[in-house]
Design an enzyme around this catalytic site. Structure first.
Site, mmCIF file in Angstrom:
data_model
loop_
_atom_site.group_PDB
_atom_site.id
_atom_site.type_symbol
_atom_site.label_atom_id
_atom_site.label_comp_id
_atom_site.label_asym_id
_atom_site.label_seq_id
_atom_site.Cartn_x
_atom_site.Cartn_y
_atom_site.Cartn_z
ATOM 1 N N SER A 66 0.798 -1.235 0.000
ATOM 2 C CA SER A 66 0.000 0.000 0.000
ATOM 3 C C SER A 66 0.826 1.279 0.000
ATOM 4 C CB SER A 66 -0.954 0.008 1.200
ATOM 5 O OG SER A 66 -2.033 -0.879 0.986
ATOM 6 N N GLU A 164 -4.659 -7.776 -5.317
ATOM 7 C CA GLU A 164 -3.696 -8.724 -5.862
ATOM 8 C C GLU A 164 -2.265 -8.199 -5.797
ATOM 9 O OE1 GLU A 164 -6.448 -7.798 -7.368
ATOM 10 O OE2 GLU A 164 -7.670 -9.618 -7.464
ATOM 11 N N LYS A 230 3.243 6.550 5.176
ATOM 12 C CA LYS A 230 2.293 5.614 4.565
ATOM 13 C C LYS A 230 2.891 4.227 4.673
ATOM 14 C CE LYS A 230 -1.286 4.039 2.576
ATOM 15 N NZ LYS A 230 -1.165 2.921 3.556
ATOM 16 N N THR A 231 2.075 3.295 5.146
ATOM 17 C CA THR A 231 2.550 1.933 5.351
ATOM 18 C C THR A 231 1.989 0.991 4.294
ATOM 19 O OG1 THR A 231 0.692 1.405 6.806
ATOM 20 C CG2 THR A 231 2.678 2.321 7.840
ATOM 21 N N GLY A 232 2.519 -0.214 4.292
ATOM 22 C CA GLY A 232 2.023 -1.270 3.419
ATOM 23 C C GLY A 232 2.225 -2.611 4.087
#
Length: 286
Positions: A66, A164, A230-232
């Site tokens: 993300s 995905e 911002k993380t993912g």
């Protein structure tokens, strides 16, 4: 011989400290890799000059997850600056447009959301459906990749949609970046003329308002320090964060940290990223 030594010393004195770092942050990264049984990629970059201060596997590929949403909203803002988009434009969507983890967009099926609201949801809450709706406005994954190429990023690539793109298969180059490329791209979006000053402020504010990054670097941030991030995350052994940090409530450095190929729990991944962040901050304060 004395003349040769003096020439060598003079030459070394003029070399840039592009990848120099104290042992402490790098030692923490090595420990994290050992404890995670995975790979860590990291870069610490001066925001003003673009100089690399610390780097580890900075040119290796890692899944974006993300964190791509910051670049996505940068592309949206570039369209706004060009007069091709408006943050106030309302986008309507249907139930079938929703994907897993859409905490904001799922509440607005009846009334829709503006482009600006979708960007806020995508960055501050990591709303996946909001990201897909925005991605459609820039030409899908191929369109976002084309935007990256236009601003000089020849490495970062987006190939798939949410969710995905979070697959994070070992060795898969799809939907990946490198810490160095992501940091350079973020710096371009926030400091160069790629975006207007107004759009730069807006992108940064969305990152400041991030509500889902608490367990990572924010958990070790000293009082009075600035952070925008911002993380993912991926269920298949990956985690990441892109952040701007600085004392005195001022953004001074870009920090990008990615993990991949680890069997560790999400809590452990969060802890290790926080530990790396703490080591960087401690070294910074010396």
């Amino acid at each position: 011989m004395r003349y040769i030594r003096l020439c060598i010393i003079s030459l070394l004195a003029t070399l840039p400290l592009a990848v120099h770092a104290s042992p402490q942050p790098l030692e923490q990264i090595k420990q994290s890799e050992s404890q995670l049984s995975g790979r860590v990629g990291m870069i610490e970059m001066d925001l003003a000059s673009g100089r690399t201060l610390t780097a580890w596997r900075a040119d290796e590929r890692f899944p974006m997850m993300s964190t791509f949403k910051v670049v996505l909203c940068g592309a949206v803002l570039a369209r706004v600056d060009a007069g091709d988009e408006q943050l106030e434009r309302k986008i309507h969507y249907r139930q079938q447009d929703l994907v897993d983890y859409s905490p904001v967009s799922e509440k607005h099926l009846a009334d829709g959301m503006t482009v600006g609201e979708l960007c806020a949801a995508a960055i501050t809450m990591s709303d996946n459906s909001a990201a897909n709706l925005l991605l459609a406005t820039v030409g899908g994954p191929a369109g976002l990749t084309a935007f990256l190429r236009q601003i000089g990023d020849n490495v970062t690539r987006l190939d798939r949609w949410e969710t995905e793109l979070n697959e994070a298969l070992p060795g898969d180059a799809r939907d990946t970046t490198t810490p160095a490329s992501m940091a350079a791209t973020l710096r371009k979006l926030l400091t160069s003329q790629r975006l207007s000053a107004r759009s730069q402020r807006q992108l940064l504010q969305w990152m400041v308002d991030d509500r889902v990054a608490g367990p990572l670097i924010r958990s070790v941030l000293p009082a009075g320090w600035f952070i925008a991030d911002k993380t993912g995350a991926s269920e298949r052994g990956a985690r990441g964060i892109v952040a701007l940090l600085g004392p005195n409530n001022k953004a001074e450095r870009i920090v990008v940290i990615y993990l991949r190929d680890t069997p560790a729990s999400m809590a452990e991944r969060n802890q290790q990223i926080a530990g790396i962040g703490a080591a960087l901050i401690e070294h910074w304060q010396r």
